[in-house]
Structure formats: C-alpha cells, structure tokens
Design a protein around this motif. Structure first.
Motif, mmCIF file in Angstrom:
data_model
loop_
_atom_site.group_PDB
_atom_site.id
_atom_site.type_symbol
_atom_site.label_atom_id
_atom_site.label_comp_id
_atom_site.label_asym_id
_atom_site.label_seq_id
_atom_site.Cartn_x
_atom_site.Cartn_y
_atom_site.Cartn_z
ATOM 1 N N GLY A 200 0.820 -1.221 0.000
ATOM 2 C CA GLY A 200 0.000 0.000 0.000
ATOM 3 C C GLY A 200 0.846 1.260 0.000
ATOM 4 N N ILE A 201 1.883 1.279 0.830
ATOM 5 C CA ILE A 201 2.745 2.470 0.899
ATOM 6 C C ILE A 201 3.457 2.676 -0.442
ATOM 7 C CG2 ILE A 201 4.747 3.512 2.027
ATOM 8 C CD1 ILE A 201 4.068 1.907 4.543
ATOM 9 N N GLN A 203 2.541 1.683 -3.342
ATOM 10 C CA GLN A 203 1.580 2.078 -4.388
ATOM 11 C C GLN A 203 1.267 3.568 -4.289
ATOM 12 O OE1 GLN A 203 0.530 0.146 -6.809
ATOM 13 N NE2 GLN A 203 -0.810 1.693 -7.733
ATOM 14 N N ALA A 204 1.120 4.061 -3.049
ATOM 15 C CA ALA A 204 0.800 5.484 -2.870
ATOM 16 C C ALA A 204 1.944 6.354 -3.394
ATOM 17 C CB ALA A 204 0.527 5.777 -1.401
ATOM 18 N N GLU A 207 1.866 6.229 -7.247
ATOM 19 C CA GLU A 207 0.792 7.038 -7.837
ATOM 20 C C GLU A 207 1.119 8.535 -7.753
ATOM 21 O OE1 GLU A 207 -2.947 5.831 -6.117
ATOM 22 O OE2 GLU A 207 -2.655 3.753 -6.775
ATOM 23 N N GLY A 208 1.670 8.953 -6.627
ATOM 24 C CA GLY A 208 2.016 10.366 -6.464
ATOM 25 C C GLY A 208 3.044 10.798 -7.501
ATOM 26 N N VAL A 243 6.077 12.258 4.951
ATOM 27 C CA VAL A 243 6.205 10.977 4.250
ATOM 28 C C VAL A 243 7.663 10.526 4.094
ATOM 29 C CG1 VAL A 243 4.001 11.233 3.034
ATOM 30 C CG2 VAL A 243 6.117 12.027 1.929
ATOM 31 N N VAL A 290 -7.064 -0.464 0.432
ATOM 32 C CA VAL A 290 -5.781 0.060 -0.071
ATOM 33 C C VAL A 290 -4.876 -1.097 -0.491
ATOM 34 C CG1 VAL A 290 -3.689 1.292 0.603
ATOM 35 C CG2 VAL A 290 -5.926 2.196 1.254
ATOM 36 N N ASP A 293 -6.239 -2.755 -3.624
ATOM 37 C CA ASP A 293 -5.983 -1.930 -4.797
ATOM 38 C C ASP A 293 -4.521 -2.030 -5.228
ATOM 39 O OD1 ASP A 293 -7.898 -0.507 -6.165
ATOM 40 O OD2 ASP A 293 -6.862 1.390 -5.763
ATOM 41 N N ALA A 294 -3.640 -2.030 -4.234
ATOM 42 C CA ALA A 294 -2.207 -2.105 -4.551
ATOM 43 C C ALA A 294 -1.886 -3.442 -5.206
ATOM 44 C CB ALA A 294 -1.385 -1.915 -3.282
#
Ligand code: NAD
Ligand code: 6PG
Length: 330
Positions: A200-201, A203-204, A207-208, A243, A290, A293-294
């Motif tokens: 999840g991390i 993937q975030a 995406e960013g 982050v 999350v 999705d990842a």
C-alpha cells in the motif's frame, strides 16, 4: 551459538555474514555448492555438501535456519531435514512462507518432537548492516533455544529512539527488533500483514510520482502545466516531511541513478504475501481496500495484451460509437 543455515542467497548469505561477525558458528548448505564454499572462505563458516552432512556436523539440540524460496522448496527441505534431526531440535523458517503452511508444518514436526518457528524476516539486502526485523511464531522452548541468534540478527533497541514513556525502563517486547508474536503461524501472519502494508505504501508513492510525471500533459492548461523535477521532490521530502521514510529513500535513489525509472520494468511482480493478506481480510471480514488496490495494480501491470482495457474500449465503441483509440479529455 552453533547454527545450521540452509539457503545462502540474497538473504541467507548476508544473515550468515552477520551471525559470523556476531561470534556464532554457522554450518551452511545451499543447493549451489559454490555459494557455501565462498561463504565459508569469507566468514569462517563450515560448508556442508548435503543436508545429511550439515546435520551430522551439529551438536544436539540443534537449531537449523532455512532461508530458501517459499512453497515447494521450503516444504522439500523441511521434509528431508525432519528425517535427519532428532526430538528436541529446532527448525526455523525465515522465508516468506504462507502462515497457513507454517501452522501445518509446526503440527507435523511437533509429532516428531521437533520445534518449528516461523520467522518473518524483514530488511532485504540492507539487513546485513541495519539488522533484520524478526517476527516469530512458535513454542517458547524453540524461541528460547534460538534467542542468541535472534539477538544478533535483529537491529537492536538503538535502531529507533525509545518512546519517552518507556525510556529508562527495562526493554519491552519488540524493542530489540525481534518479537515472539504468538503460537505457530503468528510470525508469518505478522510478516504477511507487514508486506500488505508495504504494498500500500509503495503504491501510494508510485501514484504520487506518476501524477508529477504527467503534470505537463498536453491536456493540462498551460497556466497549470508543470515540469516537475521528480528526483528533487523526492530529495526535499526526505528532509523533514511527513512521508519521509526508508521506502522514500530507496525511491529517491532509483529516481536519481542511471536512466531513472527507465531502468526498471513496468511489470510489477509479487511473491504472494499481498494475495494471502487479502485471503485473511476476506476470512476475517475486514475491509482492506488500499492493500487490495495495490495488489490489483500489480496484476494490471501484467496484462500485456490489455485484454480488460481493450474489452472496455470495444464495449464503449459498440454501445456509443465511441472511439476505441485512447483520447485524453480535459
Ligand atoms: N530478498 C528479500 O528481500 C527477502 C526479504 C525477506 C524474506 N525473503 C524470503 O527469504 C527467502 C530467501 O530469499 P532470497 O531473496 O535470499 O532468495 P535467493 O533466491 O536469493 O536465495 C535462495 C537460496 O536458497 C537456495 N536453495 C534453493 N533451493 C534449495 C534447496 N532445495 N536446498 C537448499 N538450498 C536451496 C539457493 O541456492 C539460494 O542460496 C524467500 O523465502 C524469500 O521470500 C526475501
Ligand atoms: O520486508 C521485507 O524485507 C520485504 O517485504 C521482503 O520480504 C521482500 O522483498 C518482499 O517479500 C517482496 O515481496 P513481493 O515480491 O510480494 O513484492
């Protein structure tokens, strides 16, 4: 202490290096004999030509650590090893095995009087220097037998500032960088969820940075079109941002080196941990959108022929006469 170590690849090799440096006597085996020979020359470990010789070189009660690919290979090694070991010996599986397999293995091995510990091991290639975060499942006797090894492999309490509420007091569970999480399977369960979070991390972040990369897309009006310097943004975030993290450090390194992201494949593989996390989420009825999705984003990256997307375009075209060629709209 004396320990048998099986699997001397990216993880096992460095773990033997760390253990040897920490004063442990490692007896090592890999199905690639050259790995054992080289490691023995480098570290003073004793290389065995096969599992029988590895076990024969150890003094009972023995402790043997496996760091081999999860699944059939781990099962095969455990099957052979369990025929060679004696009651009271301990097998530790440090690989990324499915915790359900670990529950079954512990039960089978207990019938022979063998202790089995499932040890989720995190830290990757950097564990040699940073230490390995260890998440352990199994019985107390097995954990007690291997404790000196956990102490050496783990990062130690100094790897993170102690919480003010604990500072000055005796060490609490987990603070040394290794944790007995519970009965058989608990260690690999905790590692599984750790990896789900990792998906999840990652993937975030992905995406960013994808947003940054397309912020100057032709569909964006000129006054809001930006040509961002991705490596520089990663650098600024590494310093004091909310982050900032080790994963961001690694991302910054990837962006800054060689041809940047062009050096890496757009297909993202997985070793199963995300799938098992979702199985657990479904069994427990816990929403993990999350992580789901990842995981699915990785699956999407495998769809070379784009079947699902072509199907969508085909349907749009059929019902609305819409163009099947991708067109971006503002
Ligand atoms: N690479 C990582 O970042 C990482 C991190 C944590 C956990 N893990 C887990 O640790 C385990 C090992 O991963 P790795 O990255 O070191 O893999 P690797 O492929 O680099 O090394 C595997 C080792 O196992 C040996 N091996 C394979 N089959 C064998 C057999 N039948 N008998 C004896 N030895 C055999 C190989 O020769 C090699 O030495 C896996 O379960 C993996 O999921 C990997
Ligand atoms: O904590 C760790 O050290 C990592 O999580 C490690 O275990 C490994 O690199 C992953 O298993 C990769 O997992 P995927 O192949 O599923 O991305």
């Amino acid at each position: 202490m004396q320990i048998g170590f099986i699997g001397l690849g990216r993880m096992g090799g460095n773990m033997v290096r760390r253990l040897s440096k920490g004063g442990h006597q490692c007896h090592v085996y890999s199905n690639k004999p050259e790995e054992g020979t080289a490691l023995a020359a480098e570290t003073g470990a004793i290389a065995a030509a096969n599992l029988g010789k590895l076990v024969a070189g150890l003094t009972a009660p023995r402790t043997v650590w496996l760091m081999v690919p999860a699944g059939k290979i781990t099962q095969g090694v455990i099957d052979e090893l369990s025929g060679l070991l004696s009651a009271g010996d301990t097998i530790i599986d440090g690989g990324n095995s499915n915790y359900r397999d670990s529950v079954a293995r512990a039960a089978t091995l207990a019938e022979k009087g063998l202790h089995f510990l499932d040890c989720g091991t995190s830290g990757g290639l950097f564990g040699l220097e940073r230490g390995y975060s260890l998440m352990i499942g199994g019985d107390d006797a097995g954990v007690a037998a291997a404790r000196p090894v956990f102490e050496t492999l783990a990062p130690g309490v100094e790897a993170a500032p102690r919480l003010p509420v604990k500072d000055g007091g005796p060490l609490q569970p987990g603070e040394a960088g290794w944790l007995h999480c519970g009965k058989p399977g608990a260690g690999h369960y905790v590692k599984m969820v750790h990896n789900g979070i990792e998906y999840g991390i990652m993937q975030a972040f992905a995406e960013g940075f994808a947003l940054f990369a397309s912020a100057n897309d032709p569909v964006v009006p000129k006054e809001r079109s930006y040509s961002f310097d991705l490596p520089a943004i990663a650098e600024v975030w590494r310093r004091g941002s909310v982050v900032s993290s080790w994963l961001l450090d690694l991302g910054a390194e990837a962006l800054a080196g060689g041809k940047g992201l062009a050096d890496y494949s757009p297909r993202v593989a997985d070793s199963g941990e995300g799938r098992w996390t979702l199985n657990a989420a479904i069994e427990q009825g816990v929403a993990t959108p999350v992580i789901a999705d990842a995981l699915f984003a990785r699956f999407t990256s495998h769809d070379d022929l784009g079947t699902a997307n072509r199907f969508l375009s085909a349907l749009r075209n059929k019902f609305g006469g819409h163009d099947g060629v991708p067109v971006k709209t503002g």
